[in-house]
Design a protein around this motif. Structure first.
Motif, PDB file in Angstrom:
ATOM      1  N   ASP A 141     -27.635  42.651 -10.880  1.00  0.00           N
ATOM      2  CA  ASP A 141     -27.571  42.805  -9.426  1.00  0.00           C
ATOM      3  C   ASP A 141     -28.740  42.133  -8.712  1.00  0.00           C
ATOM      4  O   ASP A 141     -29.012  42.439  -7.540  1.00  0.00           O
ATOM      5  CB  ASP A 141     -27.484  44.278  -9.036  1.00  0.00           C
ATOM      6  N   HIS A 142     -29.423  41.224  -9.391  1.00  0.00           N
ATOM      7  CA  HIS A 142     -30.503  40.460  -8.747  1.00  0.00           C
ATOM      8  C   HIS A 142     -29.997  39.813  -7.462  1.00  0.00           C
ATOM      9  O   HIS A 142     -28.911  39.222  -7.430  1.00  0.00           O
ATOM     10  CB  HIS A 142     -31.002  39.376  -9.711  1.00  0.00           C
ATOM     11  N   VAL A 143     -30.776  39.929  -6.396  1.00  0.00           N
ATOM     12  CA  VAL A 143     -30.402  39.367  -5.096  1.00  0.00           C
ATOM     13  C   VAL A 143     -31.176  38.076  -4.886  1.00  0.00           C
ATOM     14  O   VAL A 143     -32.406  38.085  -4.749  1.00  0.00           O
ATOM     15  CB  VAL A 143     -30.682  40.369  -3.959  1.00  0.00           C
ATOM     16  N   ALA A 144     -30.448  36.967  -4.884  1.00  0.00           N
ATOM     17  CA  ALA A 144     -31.075  35.651  -4.776  1.00  0.00           C
ATOM     18  C   ALA A 144     -31.472  35.361  -3.339  1.00  0.00           C
ATOM     19  O   ALA A 144     -30.949  35.949  -2.386  1.00  0.00           O
ATOM     20  CB  ALA A 144     -30.119  34.578  -5.281  1.00  0.00           C
ATOM     21  N   GLY A 145     -32.398  34.420  -3.206  1.00  0.00           N
ATOM     22  CA  GLY A 145     -32.784  33.952  -1.880  1.00  0.00           C
ATOM     23  C   GLY A 145     -31.779  32.963  -1.324  1.00  0.00           C
ATOM     24  O   GLY A 145     -30.665  32.813  -1.833  1.00  0.00           O
ATOM     25  N   VAL A 146     -32.174  32.282  -0.274  1.00  0.00           N
ATOM     26  CA  VAL A 146     -31.311  31.289   0.366  1.00  0.00           C
ATOM     27  C   VAL A 146     -31.460  29.971  -0.383  1.00  0.00           C
ATOM     28  O   VAL A 146     -32.531  29.369  -0.385  1.00  0.00           O
ATOM     29  CB  VAL A 146     -31.689  31.114   1.850  1.00  0.00           C
ATOM     30  N   HIS A 147     -30.386  29.533  -1.021  1.00  0.00           N
ATOM     31  CA  HIS A 147     -30.389  28.291  -1.775  1.00  0.00           C
ATOM     32  C   HIS A 147     -29.644  27.212  -1.014  1.00  0.00           C
ATOM     33  O   HIS A 147     -29.042  27.466   0.037  1.00  0.00           O
ATOM     34  CB  HIS A 147     -29.754  28.512  -3.156  1.00  0.00           C
ATOM     35  N   ARG A 148     -29.669  25.995  -1.549  1.00  0.00           N
ATOM     36  CA  ARG A 148     -29.037  24.869  -0.860  1.00  0.00           C
ATOM     37  C   ARG A 148     -27.559  25.112  -0.547  1.00  0.00           C
ATOM     38  O   ARG A 148     -27.089  24.746   0.532  1.00  0.00           O
ATOM     39  CB  ARG A 148     -29.224  23.590  -1.671  1.00  0.00           C
ATOM     40  N   PRO A 149     -26.753  25.682  -1.473  1.00  0.00           N
ATOM     41  CA  PRO A 149     -25.361  25.955  -1.105  1.00  0.00           C
ATOM     42  C   PRO A 149     -25.228  26.867   0.114  1.00  0.00           C
ATOM     43  O   PRO A 149     -24.325  26.677   0.936  1.00  0.00           O
ATOM     44  CB  PRO A 149     -24.785  26.600  -2.370  1.00  0.00           C
ATOM     45  N   SER A 150     -26.120  27.854   0.237  1.00  0.00           N
ATOM     46  CA  SER A 150     -26.089  28.735   1.410  1.00  0.00           C
ATOM     47  C   SER A 150     -26.345  27.947   2.682  1.00  0.00           C
ATOM     48  O   SER A 150     -25.699  28.178   3.721  1.00  0.00           O
ATOM     49  CB  SER A 150     -27.142  29.833   1.274  1.00  0.00           C
ATOM     50  N   VAL A 151     -27.298  27.020   2.622  1.00  0.00           N
ATOM     51  CA  VAL A 151     -27.600  26.182   3.787  1.00  0.00           C
ATOM     52  C   VAL A 151     -26.413  25.295   4.126  1.00  0.00           C
ATOM     53  O   VAL A 151     -26.049  25.140   5.298  1.00  0.00           O
ATOM     54  CB  VAL A 151     -28.866  25.348   3.516  1.00  0.00           C
ATOM     55  N   ALA A 152     -25.786  24.706   3.100  1.00  0.00           N
ATOM     56  CA  ALA A 152     -24.613  23.857   3.334  1.00  0.00           C
ATOM     57  C   ALA A 152     -23.497  24.650   3.999  1.00  0.00           C
ATOM     58  O   ALA A 152     -22.852  24.168   4.939  1.00  0.00           O
ATOM     59  CB  ALA A 152     -24.134  23.251   2.016  1.00  0.00           C
ATOM     60  N   LEU A 153     -23.244  25.860   3.525  1.00  0.00           N
ATOM     61  CA  LEU A 153     -22.200  26.690   4.121  1.00  0.00           C
ATOM     62  C   LEU A 153     -22.497  26.959   5.590  1.00  0.00           C
ATOM     63  O   LEU A 153     -21.598  26.875   6.446  1.00  0.00           O
ATOM     64  CB  LEU A 153     -22.078  28.002   3.346  1.00  0.00           C
ATOM     65  N   ALA A 154     -23.734  27.280   5.900  1.00  0.00           N
ATOM     66  CA  ALA A 154     -24.108  27.528   7.298  1.00  0.00           C
ATOM     67  C   ALA A 154     -23.872  26.295   8.151  1.00  0.00           C
ATOM     68  O   ALA A 154     -23.363  26.387   9.278  1.00  0.00           O
ATOM     69  CB  ALA A 154     -25.567  27.962   7.380  1.00  0.00           C
TER      70      ALA A 154
END
Length: 499
Positions: A141-154
């Motif tokens: 259940d590790h919660v990752a930070g904001v990665h490049r895919p997250s930025v691309a989606l935004a």
């Protein structure tokens, strides 16, 4: 001696919590007052426009940073994951900020050392908390930070106003918080309750009050509901593992992407958009075949914005980088992933943002809809939601023109974001002009080299004459057919617009 890896607290802490929205907002303000913002951090760590500090570079970052001021102490605790002495914290960090950090449960004591319990990273005007980078192993259940895919989606989300929006597989809540700026209400769902605790804290930290979190797997928490906008960052990685909820679905091959693509249209109100990150086993002869199949009968139109194609080794390397400082574990993971791809017969993997639009009541909602695939440039993405919306609108208008003759009779103009630049080279004792390049300053980072006839056509397309007239002036009658095809392609990717 400085540590060579981030040092997690002696026991795994719970996610931070907001004493109140007012207290969380004050905490964010105090951190910014201390310089905890992207420009200052980039300057201190010499990271350029990156804040993705990795453990192999940690000794270098620590030596550059030092520990002689408030910002250095905060960065050690909340960005680099390195503890500081309690006396150092009390000397350099003002009492009010220490109180707010303690109240949010962001500090933990360990025999005279203080650890940060979360990673805090600025993203433009937001501050986003996640689990410390070095504390993932052994915790699904590790919660990752904001990665490049997250930025691309935004960047690829088509945004409106006052929507009812859904963030599916919300993770740390970054998409929900961005949606909240223009939506009337946002529902954020995740099977990982730890992630939802972070999303709740991040919403308070960024003074966001219109996000509702719901726990559950995929579509279960919103069954039977409809939304005006959906974004989804599911655990789409084609992975043999079940190590992390944010990455590994536990489903075979690309089944998780198929699940989300097939299920999302039922959530969309007429005319609504959805942006979904996907990965799939790619057929080089027809790269978009599998996503196209998943959309059959969906009642949606779609653009497959293809961001990259990787071979199995590239994919295995990217998704196991957290093991780089442990060579044996890293090598074992690569072998395990490559064997999995070989078993499935996967030679290439596609990655994309699939943008859907539900057909509205004025159109035949039972029709299959259309899907177009666009290969995005490797250039860094930037906010492009308006551009993506324009792609749909242009496709609709081209569909309404039932012949080439109809298009030839329309006035076209170059969009305001377009820029033509020319390189010059000093050679043979003089400056010589070289290739012209057409590019877009905003939106999707498309560019194209212009030959002389295409450059003339671009100059003619100022909206004052029909396409037929512009082609006659720029390329002449013999090349009019080729010019028509070129103009259509320029329309389809957003260099031109119809009057």
């Amino acid at each position: 001696m400085e540590p060579v890896r981030p040092v997690p607290p002696p026991r795994r802490p719970d996610p931070p919590r907001a004493e109140s929205t007012k207290a969380a907002v004050e905490l964010a303000s105090l951190l910014r007052d201390a310089g905890y913002e992207s420009p200052r951090i980039q300057q201190r760590l010499a990271t350029g426009d990156e804040l993705l500090a990795r453990s192999p570079e940690l000794p270098s970052y620590l030596r550059r940073l030092g520990d002689g001021d408030e910002l250095a102490v905060l960065l050690r605790l909340f960005l680099l994951g390195v503890p500081v002495e309690r006396a150092r914290l009390e000397l350099l960090v003002p009492e009010r900020l220490r109180q707010r950090l303690a109240g949010a449960e962001l500090l933990v004591d360990d025999a005279g050392l203080v650890h940060g319990t979360a990673r805090l990273v600025p993203h433009d005007d937001l501050l986003i908390a996640s689990d410390p980078a070095g504390a993932a192993e052994g915790h699904a259940d590790h919660v990752a930070g904001v990665h490049r895919p997250s930025v691309a989606l935004a960047h690829l989300t088509v945004r409106g106003e006052e929507e009812r929006a859904l963030d599916l597989c919300a993770g740390n809540g970054i998409q929900a918080i961005l949606l909240a700026a223009h939506a009337s209400h946002v529902v954020a769902t995740d099977v990982n309750t730890r992630a939802l605790a972070y999303a709740t804290f991040n919403a308070a930290l960024n003074d966001v009050a219109n996000v509702e979190v719901r726990a559950g797997s995929f579509f279960e928490p919103v069954e039977g509901e409809r939304f005006d906008l959906v974004v989804a960052n599911p655990p789409y990685v084609v992975s043999p593992e079940s190590a992390y909820l944010f990455r590994d679905s536990g489903l075979r091959g690309d089944a998780v992407s198929e699940l989300v693509v097939r299920g999302t249209p039922a959530l969309l109100a007429p005319g609504a958009f959805a942006s979904v990150l996907i990965a799939w086993a790619l057929d080089p002869d027809d790269p978009a075949a599998r996503p196209r199949q998943w959309l059959e009968g969906s009642g949606c139109d779609a653009f497959l914005l293809h961001t990259s194609t990787d071979d199995p080794l590239e994919t295995a390397t990217v998704w196991n980088r957290d093991l780089l400082d442990r060579p044996d574990a890293y090598s074992g993971a690569l072998d395990r992933w490559l064997a999995y791809y070989h078993e499935l017969g996967i030679e290439q993997l596609g990655y994309a943002c699939l943008v859907l639009r539900k057909r509205n009541d004025s159109r035949d909602s039972s029709a299959a809809g259309w899907m177009e695939a666009l290969q995005l440039p490797r250039a860094a993405l930037r906010p492009a939601g308006r551009h993506v919306r324009r792609l749909f609108e242009t496709h609709d208008r081209l569909d309404e023109l039932d012949s080439d003759a109809a298009l030839l009779g329309r006035r076209l103009r170059v969009v305001d974001d377009a820029v033509v630049s020319q390189d010059t080279r000093f050679s043979g004792g003089r400056w010589q002009s070289e290739q012209l390049t057409l590019r877009l300053e905003h939106g999707l980072p498309f560019s194209a080299e212009l030959d002389p006839s295409t450059a003339r056509l671009v100059r003619e397309l100022d909206g004052s004459r029909t396409l037929a007239e512009a082609l006659a002036t720029a390329v002449g009658g013999d090349a009019a057919g080729e010019g028509l095809g070129l103009a259509r392609r320029m329309l389809e990717v957003g260099f031109l617009e119809l009057d």
